[in-house]
Structures are given as structure tokens and as C-alpha cells.
Design a protein around this motif. Sequence first.
Motif, PDB file in Angstrom:
ATOM      1  N   GLY A 242       0.841  -1.189   0.000  1.00 16.87           N
ATOM      2  CA  GLY A 242       0.000   0.000   0.000  1.00 16.87           C
ATOM      3  C   GLY A 242       0.878   1.241   0.000  1.00 16.87           C
ATOM      4  N   LEU A 243       0.389   2.308   0.626  1.00 16.65           N
ATOM      5  CA  LEU A 243       1.154   3.562   0.670  1.00 16.65           C
ATOM      6  C   LEU A 243       2.572   3.335   1.196  1.00 16.65           C
ATOM      7  CD1 LEU A 243       1.347   6.725   0.637  1.00 16.65           C
ATOM      8  CD2 LEU A 243       0.636   6.624   3.025  1.00 16.65           C
TER       9      LEU A 243
ATOM     10  N   SER B 263       1.469  -9.288  -1.649  1.00 20.72           N
ATOM     11  CA  SER B 263       0.277  -8.642  -1.102  1.00 20.72           C
ATOM     12  C   SER B 263      -0.835  -9.675  -1.065  1.00 20.72           C
ATOM     13  CB  SER B 263      -0.095  -7.429  -1.953  1.00 20.72           C
ATOM     14  OG  SER B 263      -1.007  -6.616  -1.239  1.00 20.72           O
ATOM     15  N   ARG B 264      -1.909  -9.320  -0.400  1.00 19.68           N
ATOM     16  CA  ARG B 264      -2.988 -10.277  -0.169  1.00 19.68           C
ATOM     17  C   ARG B 264      -3.821 -10.547  -1.413  1.00 19.68           C
ATOM     18  NH1 ARG B 264      -7.657  -8.065   3.703  1.00 19.68           N
ATOM     19  NH2 ARG B 264      -7.318  -6.382   2.208  1.00 19.68           N
ATOM     20  N   SER B 265      -4.159  -9.483  -2.144  1.00 16.42           N
ATOM     21  CA  SER B 265      -5.149  -9.627  -3.234  1.00 16.42           C
ATOM     22  C   SER B 265      -4.489  -9.738  -4.606  1.00 16.42           C
ATOM     23  CB  SER B 265      -6.090  -8.422  -3.225  1.00 16.42           C
ATOM     24  OG  SER B 265      -5.376  -7.283  -3.660  1.00 16.42           O
TER      25      SER B 265
ATOM     26  N   THR C  80      -3.994  -6.254  -6.250  1.00 16.03           N
ATOM     27  CA  THR C  80      -2.819  -5.467  -5.849  1.00 16.03           C
ATOM     28  C   THR C  80      -1.549  -6.061  -6.456  1.00 16.03           C
ATOM     29  OG1 THR C  80      -3.883  -4.721  -3.821  1.00 16.03           O
ATOM     30  CG2 THR C  80      -1.490  -4.618  -3.857  1.00 16.03           C
TER      31      THR C  80
ATOM     32  N   VAL D  45       1.384  -3.991   6.565  1.00 16.03           N
ATOM     33  CA  VAL D  45      -0.044  -4.328   6.554  1.00 16.03           C
ATOM     34  C   VAL D  45      -0.712  -3.676   7.763  1.00 16.03           C
ATOM     35  CG1 VAL D  45       0.373  -6.518   5.354  1.00 16.03           C
ATOM     36  CG2 VAL D  45       0.319  -6.477   7.857  1.00 16.03           C
TER      37      VAL D  45
ATOM     38  N   VAL E  42      -2.255  -2.984  11.344  1.00 16.43           N
ATOM     39  CA  VAL E  42      -1.796  -3.500  12.638  1.00 16.43           C
ATOM     40  C   VAL E  42      -2.478  -4.829  13.000  1.00 16.43           C
ATOM     41  CG1 VAL E  42      -1.929  -2.977  15.107  1.00 16.43           C
ATOM     42  CG2 VAL E  42      -1.130  -1.228  13.505  1.00 16.43           C
TER      43      VAL E  42
ATOM     44  N   VAL F 192       5.846  -1.481  10.216  1.00 17.66           N
ATOM     45  CA  VAL F 192       5.656  -0.027  10.137  1.00 17.66           C
ATOM     46  C   VAL F 192       4.365   0.381  10.859  1.00 17.66           C
ATOM     47  CG1 VAL F 192       6.937   0.213   7.976  1.00 17.66           C
ATOM     48  CG2 VAL F 192       4.482  -0.273   7.902  1.00 17.66           C
TER      49      VAL F 192
ATOM     50  N   SER G 222       1.309   1.537  13.230  1.00 18.28           N
ATOM     51  CA  SER G 222       1.109   2.772  13.984  1.00 18.28           C
ATOM     52  C   SER G 222       0.931   2.537  15.478  1.00 18.28           C
ATOM     53  CB  SER G 222      -0.111   3.513  13.434  1.00 18.28           C
ATOM     54  OG  SER G 222       0.008   3.651  12.042  1.00 18.28           O
TER      55      SER G 222
ATOM     56  N   HIS H 225       8.093   2.396  13.349  1.00 13.10           N
ATOM     57  CA  HIS H 225       6.921   3.177  12.918  1.00 13.10           C
ATOM     58  C   HIS H 225       7.367   4.482  12.258  1.00 13.10           C
ATOM     59  CE1 HIS H 225       3.196   5.759  14.141  1.00 13.10           C
ATOM     60  NE2 HIS H 225       3.161   5.430  12.870  1.00 13.10           N
TER      61      HIS H 225
ATOM     62  N   ALA I 295       5.193   9.286   9.039  1.00 12.95           N
ATOM     63  CA  ALA I 295       5.052   9.860   7.701  1.00 12.95           C
ATOM     64  C   ALA I 295       3.857   9.192   7.061  1.00 12.95           C
ATOM     65  CB  ALA I 295       6.296   9.556   6.872  1.00 12.95           C
ATOM     66  N   GLY I 296       3.071   9.953   6.355  1.00 16.67           N
ATOM     67  CA  GLY I 296       1.933   9.326   5.694  1.00 16.67           C
ATOM     68  C   GLY I 296       1.106  10.346   4.957  1.00 16.67           C
ATOM     69  N   THR I 297       0.117   9.853   4.265  1.00  8.55           N
ATOM     70  CA  THR I 297      -0.869  10.709   3.610  1.00  8.55           C
ATOM     71  C   THR I 297      -2.215  10.022   3.821  1.00  8.55           C
ATOM     72  OG1 THR I 297      -1.007   9.594   1.467  1.00  8.55           O
ATOM     73  CG2 THR I 297       0.822  11.141   1.743  1.00  8.55           C
TER      74      THR I 297
ATOM     75  N   ASP J 161      -7.507   5.676   5.501  1.00 10.15           N
ATOM     76  CA  ASP J 161      -7.993   4.304   5.295  1.00 10.15           C
ATOM     77  C   ASP J 161      -8.802   3.757   6.481  1.00 10.15           C
ATOM     78  OD1 ASP J 161      -7.719   1.916   3.438  1.00 10.15           O
ATOM     79  OD2 ASP J 161      -7.180   1.072   5.384  1.00 10.15           O
TER      80      ASP J 161
HETATM   81  P1  NAP Z   1      -2.626   0.553   2.653  1.00  7.69           P
HETATM   82  O1  NAP Z   1      -2.174   1.526   1.624  1.00  7.69           O
HETATM   83  O2  NAP Z   1      -4.095   0.408   2.913  1.00  7.69           O
HETATM   84  O3  NAP Z   1      -2.053  -0.920   2.268  1.00  7.69           O
HETATM   85  C1  NAP Z   1      -2.283  -2.014   3.101  1.00  7.69           C
HETATM   86  C2  NAP Z   1      -1.589  -3.249   2.564  1.00  7.69           C
HETATM   87  O4  NAP Z   1      -1.843  -4.305   3.498  1.00  7.69           O
HETATM   88  C3  NAP Z   1      -2.091  -3.730   1.220  1.00  7.69           C
HETATM   89  O5  NAP Z   1      -1.022  -4.320   0.511  1.00  7.69           O
HETATM   90  C4  NAP Z   1      -3.122  -4.803   1.603  1.00  7.69           C
HETATM   91  O6  NAP Z   1      -3.216  -5.855   0.665  1.00  7.69           O
HETATM   92  C5  NAP Z   1      -2.482  -5.393   2.831  1.00  7.69           C
HETATM   93  N1  NAP Z   1      -3.505  -5.949   3.752  1.00  7.69           N
HETATM   94  C6  NAP Z   1      -4.621  -5.345   4.206  1.00  7.69           C
HETATM   95  N2  NAP Z   1      -5.284  -6.155   5.047  1.00  7.69           N
HETATM   96  C7  NAP Z   1      -4.576  -7.298   5.119  1.00  7.69           C
HETATM   97  C8  NAP Z   1      -4.758  -8.527   5.799  1.00  7.69           C
HETATM   98  N3  NAP Z   1      -5.815  -8.720   6.615  1.00  7.69           N
HETATM   99  N4  NAP Z   1      -3.821  -9.496   5.638  1.00  7.69           N
HETATM  100  C9  NAP Z   1      -2.750  -9.300   4.814  1.00  7.69           C
HETATM  101  N5  NAP Z   1      -2.532  -8.163   4.144  1.00  7.69           N
HETATM  102  C10 NAP Z   1      -3.434  -7.177   4.289  1.00  7.69           C
HETATM  103  O7  NAP Z   1      -1.963   0.807   4.064  1.00  7.69           O
HETATM  104  P2  NAP Z   1      -0.697   1.702   4.485  1.00  7.69           P
HETATM  105  O8  NAP Z   1      -1.123   3.113   4.606  1.00  7.69           O
HETATM  106  O9  NAP Z   1       0.464   1.354   3.623  1.00  7.69           O
HETATM  107  O10 NAP Z   1      -0.476   1.177   5.983  1.00  7.69           O
HETATM  108  C11 NAP Z   1       0.254   0.010   6.253  1.00  7.69           C
HETATM  109  C12 NAP Z   1       0.745   0.061   7.699  1.00  7.69           C
HETATM  110  O11 NAP Z   1       1.502   1.254   7.885  1.00  7.69           O
HETATM  111  C13 NAP Z   1      -0.359   0.071   8.760  1.00  7.69           C
HETATM  112  O12 NAP Z   1      -0.003  -0.781   9.818  1.00  7.69           O
HETATM  113  C14 NAP Z   1      -0.359   1.506   9.259  1.00  7.69           C
HETATM  114  O13 NAP Z   1      -0.727   1.564  10.624  1.00  7.69           O
HETATM  115  C15 NAP Z   1       1.074   1.925   9.040  1.00  7.69           C
HETATM  116  N6  NAP Z   1       1.276   3.369   8.816  1.00  7.69           N
HETATM  117  C16 NAP Z   1       0.475   4.035   7.939  1.00  7.69           C
HETATM  118  C17 NAP Z   1       0.663   5.396   7.750  1.00  7.69           C
HETATM  119  C18 NAP Z   1      -0.237   6.182   6.807  1.00  7.69           C
HETATM  120  O14 NAP Z   1      -0.319   7.394   6.906  1.00  7.69           O
HETATM  121  N7  NAP Z   1      -0.927   5.537   5.896  1.00  7.69           N
HETATM  122  C19 NAP Z   1       1.686   6.061   8.419  1.00  7.69           C
HETATM  123  C20 NAP Z   1       2.534   5.338   9.266  1.00  7.69           C
HETATM  124  C21 NAP Z   1       2.310   3.984   9.456  1.00  7.69           C
HETATM  125  P3  NAP Z   1      -4.221  -5.838  -0.595  1.00  7.69           P
HETATM  126  O15 NAP Z   1      -4.146  -4.478  -1.216  1.00  7.69           O
HETATM  127  O16 NAP Z   1      -3.619  -6.890  -1.474  1.00  7.69           O
HETATM  128  O17 NAP Z   1      -5.572  -6.171  -0.055  1.00  7.69           O
END
Ligand code: NAP
Length: 298
Positions: free
Chosen positions: A19-20, A42-44, A47, A78, A80, A103, A105, A128, A131-133, A237
Motif C-alpha cells: 500500500g502507501l 500482497s494479499r489480493s 494489488t 499491513v 496493525v 511499520v 502505527s 513506525h 510519515a503518511g498521507t 484508510d
Molecule cells: P494501505 O495503503 O491500505 O495498504 C495495506 C496493505 O496491506 C495492502 O497491501 C493490503 O493488501 C495489505 N492488507 C490489508 N489487510 C490485510 C490482511 N488482513 N492481511 C494481509 N494483508 C493485508 O496501508 P498503508 O497506509 O500502507 O499502511 C500500512 C501500515 O503502515 C499500517 O499498519 C499503518 O498503521 C502503518 N502506517 C500508515 C501510515 C499512513 O499514513 N498511511 C503512516 C505510518 C504507518 P491488498 O491491497 O492486497 O488487499
Amino acid sequence: MTDIAPQPMFQRLALIGAGLIGSSLAHIARREKLAGHIAVTSRSPATLKRVAELGFADSVHAEIGDAVAGADLVILCVPVGACGAVAEAMAPHLAPGAIVTDVGSVKQAVIRDVQPHIPAGVHFVPGHPIAGTEHSGPDSGFAELFNGRGLILTPIPGGDEAAVARLRAFWEAAGSTVTEMDAAHHDKVLAITSHLPHLIAYTIVGTAVDLEESTKNEVIKFSASGFRDFTRIAASDPVMWRDIFLNNREAVLEMLQRFSEDLTHLQRAIRWGEGDKLEDLFTRTRAIRRGVIAAKQA
Ligand code: NAP
């Protein structure tokens, strides 16, 4: 004389989740040559297909075991709440000496769910990026995401110090400023700086949505007057944020309690026309904003 190319920091980087955060890590690892090979799973199927089209991975795997096999750095990207199941699935395939990080949160819950699956001789160092959007998915990643941003490591007491040092060097090369802290402290700090603000944004936007149709239209029309910033945060998300609140429950509830008390004080000041109290608070908060700008975190 022949030039010998410098060795990458890691031979094989496996990213679990694209993902992001996962795709941003792939972009920066490739740009800075942090890994000799970038394997992504990735899961799907959708993706996986998109990751292959975008071309930021050297190999794309439907099976988690194939992605982590031979990897000296594995990063869980993925939600948390999915980290435990992912750790269980990949554990039998991890190479001896590999570093596993995440990574997520929230840190205490991830350690609780992941650490029991880590085999002897593999080093788990939780992390962790601050950084994010509000965007998600493999198209949303970009190499600069971590540049100038914080990265918190919450090493497990008694863990391998060399693994922590190598991971620190990786994140610094990605542009982050690395801080180490205890996982419980991390969860408290993030509850007030990130989790509560998101909860407030979700609440305000939810309240507006519940208003009758005519008002809602005006909410959108005049959103520039403050509401707009909340809508951006509330577009984050839903699954990621569901998991954060479920897994950092105690710290969030504690901060929410304090916030509610402070809100009641403000409510009272407004009711009784106590302008000095309002002005006093707004002056203090303005100084905080200036501090954020000075720290280049705006
Ligand atoms: P994201 O863009 O929604 O991507 C999530 C990824 O996880 C996708 O590859 C998805 O796979 C996979 N996934 C989702 N549910 C799953 C499951 N039940 N089992 C296995 N894989 C699964 O998310 P992201 O923003 O990159 O966030 C990822 C992590 O970074 C999270 O833990 C979040 O707390 C942390 N984080 C996020 C940010 C932020 O701002 N976004 C900042 C810092 C830390 P598919 O697409 O194949 O379904």
C-alpha cells in the motif's frame, strides 16, 4: 581498472503489503540502492497485478513464503490487526539472521502479536514511520515520503543491537530521523499526536454527514473555513484506523478522557463569556504551531 559497485545495504528486501507505505519503501529502496533485490507480496490478486504493472518490485509473489525466502530484511506493511497472522504465515520461511520489522502505527499490540512467531536466530525490531498521507494502495507510494520525517524504533529489551543499528542505517538512508523509545511510551505519545486527532476528525465529519441535506451541502460549499482539513484526515484508510483504535485502546481512552475534560472547560468558558480563558488557550496553541513549523514538520 574496473569499478566495483558498492554493496547494497541488504541483499534481499521483502515487503509484505504494497500500500502507501510498502510501495513508498520499494521506491526509496530502489532509488537509494538499499537492497540488491526487492520482493513484494500482497494479499489480493488485484494489488499483485498492479504492483507488477507499476514495476517498483524486482519480483512479485502470491505466496508470502516465496517473498521472504532468502530475505535479510523483511518489512511488514499491513494493517496493525493483520500483523500476527502475517508473522505466523511467514515464520517457517524466514532465513536465519534475517531482520524482521514493521511499520505499524501501534507498537505494543504488534509486539504482542508478532514476537511469539519469530524463530530463534531471526531478529524482530519494531518500527513506525511518522510519515503518511490519506491515500492508500500501491499507486499512492512515492520515494520522498520519509524524507525529513521521524522514524520510531521500539527495540525489544535484550534484542540484537547490531540488528537495531542496521535498521537504523536503512531508515536514515531513506531520509528519516530515527528515535528509539519504549513501546508503551510510543503508544501514549501517538495516542495524543495522531490517534486522537484522527478520532476528532472522524467525529466532526461524521456529525456533519448526519445533519440534514441542506446543511450538508453548505458544509461542502464553505469547507475552506476549517472543515476542509478535517475532511482530509477523515479520508484516511478505514481498516487501518479501525485497527489502530482497537489495538491502542487504553492509551486512546486515557487521552480521550483528558480531552473531554478540557473540552468541558472550554464549553463552560464560552457559556459564561470568559473570553480571557479562551484567548489564553488560543495564544498557547498558536505557539505550538510555530514550534511545528520551526521543526519543519508543517
Ligand atoms: P494501505 O495503503 O491500505 O495498504 C495495506 C496493505 O496491506 C495492502 O497491501 C493490503 O493488501 C495489505 N492488507 C490489508 N489487510 C490485510 C490482511 N488482513 N492481511 C494481509 N494483508 C493485508 O496501508 P498503508 O497506509 O500502507 O499502511 C500500512 C501500515 O503502515 C499500517 O499498519 C499503518 O498503521 C502503518 N502506517 C500508515 C501510515 C499512513 O499514513 N498511511 C503512516 C505510518 C504507518 P491488498 O491491497 O492486497 O488487499
